[in-house]
Write a protein that holds these residues in place. Sequence first.
Motif, PDB file in Angstrom:
ATOM      1  N   MET A  10     106.105 -96.025  43.288  1.00 42.70           N
ATOM      2  CA  MET A  10     107.056 -95.699  42.226  1.00 42.70           C
ATOM      3  C   MET A  10     107.691 -94.536  42.699  1.00 42.70           C
ATOM      4  O   MET A  10     108.699 -93.926  42.268  1.00 42.70           O
ATOM      5  CB  MET A  10     106.322 -95.199  41.012  1.00 42.70           C
ATOM      6  CG  MET A  10     105.177 -96.323  40.609  1.00 42.70           C
ATOM      7  SD  MET A  10     104.732 -95.998  38.977  1.00 42.70           S
ATOM      8  CE  MET A  10     106.094 -97.033  38.182  1.00 42.70           C
ATOM      9  N   THR A  11     107.446 -93.920  44.086  1.00 42.97           N
ATOM     10  CA  THR A  11     108.193 -92.646  44.647  1.00 42.97           C
ATOM     11  C   THR A  11     108.854 -93.173  46.092  1.00 42.97           C
ATOM     12  O   THR A  11     108.765 -92.076  46.754  1.00 42.97           O
ATOM     13  CB  THR A  11     107.058 -91.555  44.647  1.00 42.97           C
ATOM     14  OG1 THR A  11     105.967 -91.854  45.512  1.00 42.97           O
ATOM     15  CG2 THR A  11     106.658 -91.063  43.312  1.00 42.97           C
ATOM     16  N   GLY A  12     108.976 -94.317  46.341  1.00 39.61           N
ATOM     17  CA  GLY A  12     109.619 -94.765  47.336  1.00 39.61           C
ATOM     18  C   GLY A  12     108.675 -94.639  48.544  1.00 39.61           C
ATOM     19  O   GLY A  12     109.014 -94.079  49.664  1.00 39.61           O
ATOM     20  N   GLY A  13     107.234 -94.763  48.296  1.00 38.11           N
ATOM     21  CA  GLY A  13     106.201 -94.581  49.476  1.00 38.11           C
ATOM     22  C   GLY A  13     105.915 -92.945  49.858  1.00 38.11           C
ATOM     23  O   GLY A  13     105.032 -92.571  50.394  1.00 38.11           O
ATOM     24  N   LYS A  14     106.622 -92.026  49.012  1.00 37.18           N
ATOM     25  CA  LYS A  14     106.343 -90.524  49.031  1.00 37.18           C
ATOM     26  C   LYS A  14     105.056 -89.927  48.716  1.00 37.18           C
ATOM     27  O   LYS A  14     104.886 -90.327  47.346  1.00 37.18           O
ATOM     28  CB  LYS A  14     107.580 -89.817  48.684  1.00 37.18           C
ATOM     29  CG  LYS A  14     108.691 -89.658  49.620  1.00 37.18           C
ATOM     30  CD  LYS A  14     109.781 -88.634  49.183  1.00 37.18           C
ATOM     31  CE  LYS A  14     110.591 -88.840  48.080  1.00 37.18           C
ATOM     32  NZ  LYS A  14     111.753 -89.084  48.108  1.00 37.18           N
ATOM     33  N   GLY A  15     104.275 -89.211  49.395  1.00 36.68           N
ATOM     34  CA  GLY A  15     103.176 -88.573  49.029  1.00 36.68           C
ATOM     35  C   GLY A  15     103.177 -87.397  48.107  1.00 36.68           C
ATOM     36  O   GLY A  15     102.376 -86.795  47.616  1.00 36.68           O
ATOM     37  N   GLU A  16     104.497 -86.846  48.227  1.00 44.73           N
ATOM     38  CA  GLU A  16     104.946 -85.544  47.585  1.00 44.73           C
ATOM     39  C   GLU A  16     106.252 -85.763  46.989  1.00 44.73           C
ATOM     40  O   GLU A  16     107.145 -86.175  47.869  1.00 44.73           O
ATOM     41  CB  GLU A  16     104.669 -84.199  48.522  1.00 44.73           C
ATOM     42  CG  GLU A  16     103.379 -83.567  48.468  1.00 44.73           C
ATOM     43  CD  GLU A  16     103.294 -82.612  49.456  1.00 44.73           C
ATOM     44  OE1 GLU A  16     102.147 -82.108  50.022  1.00 44.73           O
ATOM     45  OE2 GLU A  16     104.472 -82.059  49.949  1.00 44.73           O
ATOM     46  N   VAL A  17     106.465 -85.366  45.568  1.00 48.07           N
ATOM     47  CA  VAL A  17     107.750 -85.106  45.467  1.00 48.07           C
ATOM     48  C   VAL A  17     108.056 -83.633  44.623  1.00 48.07           C
ATOM     49  O   VAL A  17     106.835 -83.198  44.674  1.00 48.07           O
ATOM     50  CB  VAL A  17     108.002 -86.369  44.245  1.00 48.07           C
ATOM     51  CG1 VAL A  17     107.909 -87.567  44.876  1.00 48.07           C
ATOM     52  CG2 VAL A  17     107.117 -86.247  43.212  1.00 48.07           C
ATOM     53  N   GLU A  18     109.065 -83.245  44.295  1.00 52.62           N
ATOM     54  CA  GLU A  18     109.542 -82.180  43.926  1.00 52.62           C
ATOM     55  C   GLU A  18     110.026 -82.425  42.367  1.00 52.62           C
ATOM     56  O   GLU A  18     110.847 -83.398  42.003  1.00 52.62           O
ATOM     57  CB  GLU A  18     110.369 -81.113  44.458  1.00 52.62           C
ATOM     58  CG  GLU A  18     109.643 -80.821  45.677  1.00 52.62           C
ATOM     59  CD  GLU A  18     109.999 -79.550  46.397  1.00 52.62           C
ATOM     60  OE1 GLU A  18     111.418 -79.315  46.415  1.00 52.62           O
ATOM     61  OE2 GLU A  18     109.367 -78.692  46.818  1.00 52.62           O
ATOM     62  N   SER A  19     109.564 -81.501  41.338  1.00 47.81           N
ATOM     63  CA  SER A  19     110.309 -81.814  40.046  1.00 47.81           C
ATOM     64  C   SER A  19     110.167 -80.495  39.393  1.00 47.81           C
ATOM     65  O   SER A  19     109.697 -79.546  39.884  1.00 47.81           O
ATOM     66  CB  SER A  19     109.626 -82.782  39.132  1.00 47.81           C
ATOM     67  OG  SER A  19     110.227 -83.270  38.190  1.00 47.81           O
ATOM     68  N   THR A  20     110.639 -80.309  38.006  1.00 51.99           N
ATOM     69  CA  THR A  20     110.536 -79.324  37.157  1.00 51.99           C
ATOM     70  C   THR A  20     109.901 -79.389  36.013  1.00 51.99           C
ATOM     71  O   THR A  20     109.737 -80.515  35.581  1.00 51.99           O
ATOM     72  CB  THR A  20     112.099 -78.689  37.064  1.00 51.99           C
ATOM     73  OG1 THR A  20     112.734 -79.944  36.413  1.00 51.99           O
ATOM     74  CG2 THR A  20     112.881 -78.375  38.345  1.00 51.99           C
ATOM     75  N   GLY A  21     109.811 -78.346  35.267  1.00 53.37           N
ATOM     76  CA  GLY A  21     109.024 -78.439  33.791  1.00 53.37           C
ATOM     77  C   GLY A  21     108.294 -77.182  33.579  1.00 53.37           C
ATOM     78  O   GLY A  21     107.590 -76.602  34.531  1.00 53.37           O
ATOM     79  N   GLY A  22     108.515 -76.957  32.340  1.00 50.81           N
ATOM     80  CA  GLY A  22     107.752 -75.646  31.868  1.00 50.81           C
ATOM     81  C   GLY A  22     106.200 -75.920  31.534  1.00 50.81           C
ATOM     82  O   GLY A  22     105.390 -74.809  31.679  1.00 50.81           O
TER      83      GLY A  22
END
Lengths: 168, 92
Positions: free
Chosen positions: B13-25
């Motif tokens: 679901m993340t295009g094969g990536k093991g790390e993604v960045e996002s935001t949120g409080g």
Amino acid sequence: MLAIPTAILEAMVAHARELDPHECCGILAGMNGYVQEHYRITNILATLTDRELARFDQAKLSDLQRLPPEQRADIAFQMDAREMARAQQDIRAKGLQLQAFYHSHTSSPARPSQTDITIAMEFENFREKLHLPEPLHIIISLEHKTSPDIRAYRIQNFQATEVRLQSL
Amino acid sequence: MIKVRIPTPLRSMTGGKGEVESTGGTIQELIDNLDSSHPGLKDRLCDERGEVRRFINIYVNEEDIRFLTGKHTPLKDGDEVSIVPAIAGGSL
Ligand SMILES: [Zn+2]
């Protein structure tokens, strides 16, 4: 080598026998290869929805989906994450460290399956970042009901290597 | 930015990536934001009531959110979130 007190080994076999034909699972903690604490963890596999089963790879998934839910825990286990976290917290509070994960095979030998190896490697991805020591993986085989076979393995690079178990 | 570690079974679901960045409080906001950029991810992490599924542990840095304030656990810039499926296996 991993050293386990006889009382804990007996408790692990008792756990496996209680749940037979379902697989049991749990955690062992201690220090430097000496086990001091045993945590039974609930195998929640039979209660997973089809969508939740998607965490298993395709081969295992089709094996699981062929069985009715009540029989799925005969060939697989899924630790309850909340109990696992609680055990980890207790281990930390006692100043101990994770030593091993264990589970039973109720009708096959005490050798890690492909699924066991894949999921152990998945855990390895996170382990160091969470500052957890490398766990061994123990399998209790009830293939021969009157003579349970317990073996420990180190799983690294998708290879399982047997490690000697010593009872204390 | 918050770095999120994705376990192998969810990398489809993340295009094969093991790390993604996002935001949120909070964890809840982070999961909602992750779901916007990777539709379907929330469903894999949370049940119908929005609670983290029973086979998943979510850690903020090294602490399990179940021992913080669950999905309301606050996040700050630079935090690292790990999504870790609990140990499983089988005999085949
Ligand atoms: Zn197994």
